[in-house]
Design an enzyme around this catalytic site. Structure first.
Site, PDB file in Angstrom:
ATOM      1  N   HIS A  43       0.715  -1.173  -0.024  1.00 32.79           N
ATOM      2  CA  HIS A  43      -0.125  -0.070   0.348  1.00 32.79           C
ATOM      3  C   HIS A  43       0.898   1.252  -0.056  1.00 32.79           C
ATOM      4  CE1 HIS A  43      -4.437   2.093   1.365  1.00 32.79           C
ATOM      5  NE2 HIS A  43      -3.537   2.898   1.095  1.00 32.79           N
ATOM      6  N   GLU A  73      -2.668  -1.302  -2.788  1.00 32.66           N
ATOM      7  CA  GLU A  73      -3.610  -0.694  -2.589  1.00 32.66           C
ATOM      8  C   GLU A  73      -2.991   0.739  -2.363  1.00 32.66           C
ATOM      9  OE1 GLU A  73      -4.975  -3.622   1.231  1.00 32.66           O
ATOM     10  OE2 GLU A  73      -3.835  -2.029   1.777  1.00 32.66           O
ATOM     11  N   HIS A 195      -8.092  -4.755   7.678  1.00 29.86           N
ATOM     12  CA  HIS A 195      -7.678  -3.980   8.638  1.00 29.86           C
ATOM     13  C   HIS A 195      -7.905  -4.543   9.753  1.00 29.86           C
ATOM     14  CE1 HIS A 195      -6.142  -0.251   9.788  1.00 29.86           C
ATOM     15  NE2 HIS A 195      -6.120   0.299   8.208  1.00 29.86           N
TER      16      HIS A 195
HETATM   17  N1  PXP Z   1      -6.445  -3.081   4.064  1.00 24.42           N
HETATM   18  C1  PXP Z   1      -6.662  -1.813   3.410  1.00 24.42           C
HETATM   19  C2  PXP Z   1      -7.019  -1.200   2.448  1.00 24.42           C
HETATM   20  C3  PXP Z   1      -5.212  -0.746   4.184  1.00 24.42           C
HETATM   21  O1  PXP Z   1      -4.919  -0.245   4.346  1.00 24.42           O
HETATM   22  C4  PXP Z   1      -4.616  -1.887   4.789  1.00 24.42           C
HETATM   23  C5  PXP Z   1      -3.469  -0.600   6.094  1.00 24.42           C
HETATM   24  O2  PXP Z   1      -2.501  -0.969   5.081  1.00 24.42           O
HETATM   25  C6  PXP Z   1      -5.332  -3.498   5.227  1.00 24.42           C
HETATM   26  C7  PXP Z   1      -5.689  -4.082   4.769  1.00 24.42           C
HETATM   27  C8  PXP Z   1      -3.906  -4.140   6.446  1.00 24.42           C
HETATM   28  O3  PXP Z   1      -4.446  -3.574   7.873  1.00 24.42           O
HETATM   29  P1  PXP Z   1      -3.469  -4.309   8.780  1.00 24.42           P
HETATM   30  O4  PXP Z   1      -2.047  -3.636   8.874  1.00 24.42           O
HETATM   31  O5  PXP Z   1      -4.323  -3.267   9.911  1.00 24.42           O
HETATM   32  O6  PXP Z   1      -3.396  -5.660   8.710  1.00 24.42           O
END
Ligand code: PXP
Length: 244
Positions: A43, A73, A195
């Site tokens: 990301h 992402e 997330h």
């Molecule tokens: N999905 C998105 C859109 C995110 O921005 C993130 C964090 O970069 C994640 C999933 C993954 O989240 P986590 O790091 O809390 O596992």
């Protein structure tokens, strides 16, 4: 079966702290793949404070070598789309991040951003890149997402993770996630999630049928540190015990 895509951002953050390629995101991603991860997620944010745009190309080559999926992402700025369209990852997840946001904390208001999203989805689909939109549970805009040609949604799971230890809150929140997921699937959209998922809360979340992919970064890295510390410390202590 749900696929696990490991988000590499936190490793990139540690790398950037020293200005060298250590730890290497490529090497870390390769270890995850060799250990069985189904895919890698990156990301890059506009300030590239953790993942860099140049990491996208490196990880695309790595994922192709192993035949696993790369998910990139980000907010569909011109620069982000240029990098993604050039690298052609398997999947691109569009996220409504402000440039200086610490982490993603909400899904798209799709109708308010329809023009931006339609344009981005169109360009990605032209290159056969699977597209997914990051959304809140309970969204009423699934039809719009389907009509603009997106393939999947990614459910923003922090509200689920936040309610996990509160039995009174958990059931209604989980029900809402399940309803959104079913409604999306009924429209022909695939459903991803991510997330704040972790070793405690993932199992229960996956009681929702048909989740195609979870992307997990922060907790996976924290858990690796916490659970790996015993072995590493043992080795350091052996070395110092053998010293002067
Ligand atoms: N999905 C998105 C859109 C995110 O921005 C993130 C964090 O970069 C994640 C999933 C993954 O989240 P986590 O790091 O809390 O596992």
């Amino acid at each position: 079966m749900t696929k696990l895509s490991v988000n590499i951002n936190k490793v990139a953050l540690i790398r950037n702290a020293r200005g060298r390629d250590f730890p290497s995101v490529e090497r870390f991603a390769e270890s995850c793949i060799e250990l069985g991860a189904h895919g890698i997620t990156l990301h890059p944010r506009p300030d590239q404070r953790h993942a860099r745009y140049s990491d996208v190309r490196v990880l695309k080559t790595l994922c192709d070598k192993y035949g696993v999926e790369l998910n990139v992402e980000g907010y569909p700025s011109d620069e982000f789309l240029r990098v993604v369209l050039e690298a052609e990852p398997t999947q691109c997840t569009l996220v409504p991040d402000d440039p200086d946001q610490i982490t993603s904390d909400h899904g798209w208001e799709v109708s308010r951003n329809a023009k931006l999203l339609e344009g981005a989805v169109y360009k990605l689909k032209e290159r056969n890149i699977r597209t997914s939109l990051f959304v809140d549970h309970g969204t009423s805009e699934l039809g719009l997402i389907r009509d603009m040609g997106a393939d999947r949604i990614e459910l923003y799971t922090e509200p689920y993770a936040d309610s996990f230890f509160d039995q009174l809150k958990l059931e209604p929140v989980l029900r809402s996630f399940r309803c959104t997921s079913t409604a999306a699937q009924n429209l022909g959209l695939g459903v991803n999630a991510g997330h704040d998922l972790n070793l405690d809360n993932l199992d229960r979340f996956l009681s929702i049928p048909g989740i195609m992919e979870v992307s997990i970064g922060h907790s996976l890295v924290v858990e690796s540190i916490e659970r790996g510390i015993g072995k590493v410390l043992e080795n350091y202590l052996k070395i110092v015990a053998n010293g002067n």
